[in-house]
Design an enzyme around this catalytic site. Structure first.
Site, PDB file in Angstrom:
ATOM      1  N   THR A  87       0.841  -1.200   0.000  1.00 12.18           N
ATOM      2  CA  THR A  87       0.000   0.000   0.000  1.00 12.18           C
ATOM      3  C   THR A  87       0.873   1.245   0.000  1.00 12.18           C
ATOM      4  O   THR A  87       2.084   1.158  -0.276  1.00 12.18           O
ATOM      5  CB  THR A  87      -0.993  -0.027   1.193  1.00 12.18           C
ATOM      6  OG1 THR A  87      -1.954   1.017   1.018  1.00 12.18           O
ATOM      7  CG2 THR A  87      -0.305   0.142   2.535  1.00 12.18           C
ATOM      8  N   ASN A  88       0.301   2.387   0.283  1.00 16.37           N
ATOM      9  CA  ASN A  88       1.080   3.629   0.308  1.00 16.37           C
ATOM     10  C   ASN A  88       0.619   4.480   1.492  1.00 16.37           C
ATOM     11  O   ASN A  88      -0.246   4.073   2.255  1.00 16.37           O
ATOM     12  CB  ASN A  88       0.934   4.372  -1.025  1.00 16.37           C
ATOM     13  CG  ASN A  88      -0.517   4.622  -1.346  1.00 16.37           C
ATOM     14  OD1 ASN A  88      -1.229   5.272  -0.599  1.00 16.37           O
ATOM     15  ND2 ASN A  88      -0.977   4.063  -2.471  1.00 16.37           N
ATOM     16  N   ARG A  89       1.171   5.663   1.615  1.00 14.98           N
ATOM     17  CA  ARG A  89       0.940   6.464   2.826  1.00 14.98           C
ATOM     18  C   ARG A  89      -0.367   7.265   2.810  1.00 14.98           C
ATOM     19  O   ARG A  89      -0.646   8.021   3.733  1.00 14.98           O
ATOM     20  CB  ARG A  89       2.094   7.457   3.016  1.00 14.98           C
ATOM     21  CG  ARG A  89       3.393   6.790   3.386  1.00 14.98           C
ATOM     22  CD  ARG A  89       4.434   7.873   3.656  1.00 14.98           C
ATOM     23  NE  ARG A  89       5.733   7.289   3.903  1.00 14.98           N
ATOM     24  CZ  ARG A  89       6.116   6.828   5.085  1.00 14.98           C
ATOM     25  NH1 ARG A  89       5.298   6.868   6.117  1.00 14.98           N
ATOM     26  NH2 ARG A  89       7.317   6.308   5.225  1.00 14.98           N
TER      27      ARG A  89
END
Ligand code: CTP
Length: 395
Positions: free
Chosen positions: A205-207
């Site tokens: 995933t990402n931030r």
């Protein structure tokens, strides 16, 4: 939009007073009836005759001179809106404290009309806790505050405190006069980062926190739009918003593509993964079974599809999260994906982008660039909709 509306334009005494002339002209060009009030400080910076010549009525500045014994109540009741540009620290302080010590502050207190204030001052003054407290007090009372921008200040200093652009000020005036300015629009917003599963336990995933997408949904419903939010995160959504959930880039794509054509404005605030694992295991992979090389394949960039298949009634907005060459990279995406607007932010700058409550963005459309200084994500959201409305007006 503001044609026929009476705008009391208050000018207080700062170097940016000369910009009030341009604001006055723009309001007049847009058909407003402009009644100027100058403080005694403002008159030290610009000539009264200049504003009198451009506005709909001569400048007023005294509670005691002229035929009207109660000019503040007359003006306060006549006004459809009061705009103060520039608003000095003194003006903001007296207004917030409810002190009337000149015609402008008396008129502000004697009116039920919406008020827009546009602070302009040196950085040290703007950042002073007293000024910031006054700004919050006014915002809590429903006053619209057009935050100052970064740039050159009086005396050659550079910093935050420059009066916002005439365009931002006029857009805020329109919004204050017409709080339901998005009423006719069906708006689709995506929010959050996608999760691409490796197995039932692990994912890539990402931030992204989804905060900017949720702030967009909040602003859109508050301004009367019909809103669908497609989100990957489980946060409380604003009342009145239709919420659809998606987890992966593929899910998000099918949800968005299935309802895109019914929407007038599509805002892709979601941070969609660019890559996903080539295969997803049904059962948790044992450490020993996990390869040290995870095989990835690209996801499909469906913002490209939305841009390519754009319908005449649609406005498509993309986001560009960058860490270098912000403007150049964002313009590449604006053009490459056939978007109407791109919201570019430098995610490596302090207090901006992922997971923060604030953001600082560049709003880039064909031939136009607007800078929104560090502000709450709700303020950023409102600025995005201001530009969307301008783009749709010029379509
Ligand atoms: N986007 C999308 N589908 C993808 C990837 C991105 O719809 N598979 C959308 C995002 O929602 C965002 C915009 O495209 O509005 C920009 O995404 P970004 O990843 O920053 O741009 P890319 O074109 O993928 O370029 P790069 O990652 O190389 O910067």
């Amino acid at each position: 939009m503001i044609s026929g509306k009476t705008v009391v334009l208050g000018v207080s005494g700062g170097i940016a007073a000369y910009k009030a002339v341009d604001i006055c002209r723009r309001l007049i060009e847009n058909g407003a009836h402009v009644v100027p009030i100058m403080t005694s400080g403002a008159k030290r910076f610009i000539g009264e005759v200049t504003l009198s010549a451009l506005a709909s009525e001569p400048v007023k500045s005294s509670l005691w001179e002229g035929d009207d014994p109660i000019p503040h109540t007359t003006l306060g009741q006549q006004a459809d809106l009061i705009l103060v540009a520039p608003a000095t620290a003194r003006l903001l302080g007296t207004y917030a404290a409810g002190i009337s010590n000149d015609l402008l502050t008396a008129t502000l207190l004697a009116s039920r009309a919406p008020v827009v204030v546009c602070p302009a001052m040196h950085t040290e003054m703007w950042e002073h806790p007293a000024v910031q407290d006054n700004i919050r007090t006014l915002q809590n009372r429903g006053v619209f505050v057009v935050a100052p921008e970064d740039g050159k200040l009086a005396g050659g200093d550079i910093g935050k405190g420059r009066l916002a652009s005439t365009q931002s000020i006029v857009s805020t005036v329109e919004r204050a006069l017409f709080p339901n300015d998005l009423e006719e629009l069906k708006i689709l917003i995506t929010a959050g980062g996608t999760r691409e599963p490796i197995d039932p336990v692990r994912f890539i995933t990402n931030r992204s926190s989804g905060k900017q997408g949720y702030a967009l949904a909040e602003a859109a419903v508050a301004r009367g739009a019909t809103v669908t939010l497609v989100t990957t995160v489980d946060r409380p959504a604003p009342t009145g918003v239709e919420v659809l959930y998606a987890e992966t880039a593929n899910d998000l794509r099918s949800v968005v593509m299935s309802c895109a054509e019914n929407h007038d404005v599509i805002i892709m605030a979601a941070a969609v993964a660019d890559f996903k694992p080539s295969s997803t295991a049904n059962r948790k992979l044992k450490k020993s079974a996990l390869s040290t090389n995870l095989e990835l394949e690209p996801t499909h960039d469906f913002l490209v599809d939305l841009g390519a298949g754009k319908l005449p009634h649609q406005t498509i907005v993309g986001f560009a999260a960058e860490t270098e060459e912000l403007e150049k990279n964002a313009i590449g995406k604006l053009k490459g994906k056939n978007l109407d607007l791109i919201v570019a932010n430098d995610v490596s700058a302090p207090n901006t982008g992922f997971a923060h409550d604030t953001n600082e963005v560049l709003l880039l459309s064909d031939g136009d660039k607007r800078e929104v200084p560090l502000s709450t994500k709700r303020v950023i959201a409102d600025s995005i909709f201001d530009v969307v409305l301008d783009l749709r007006k010029n379509k």
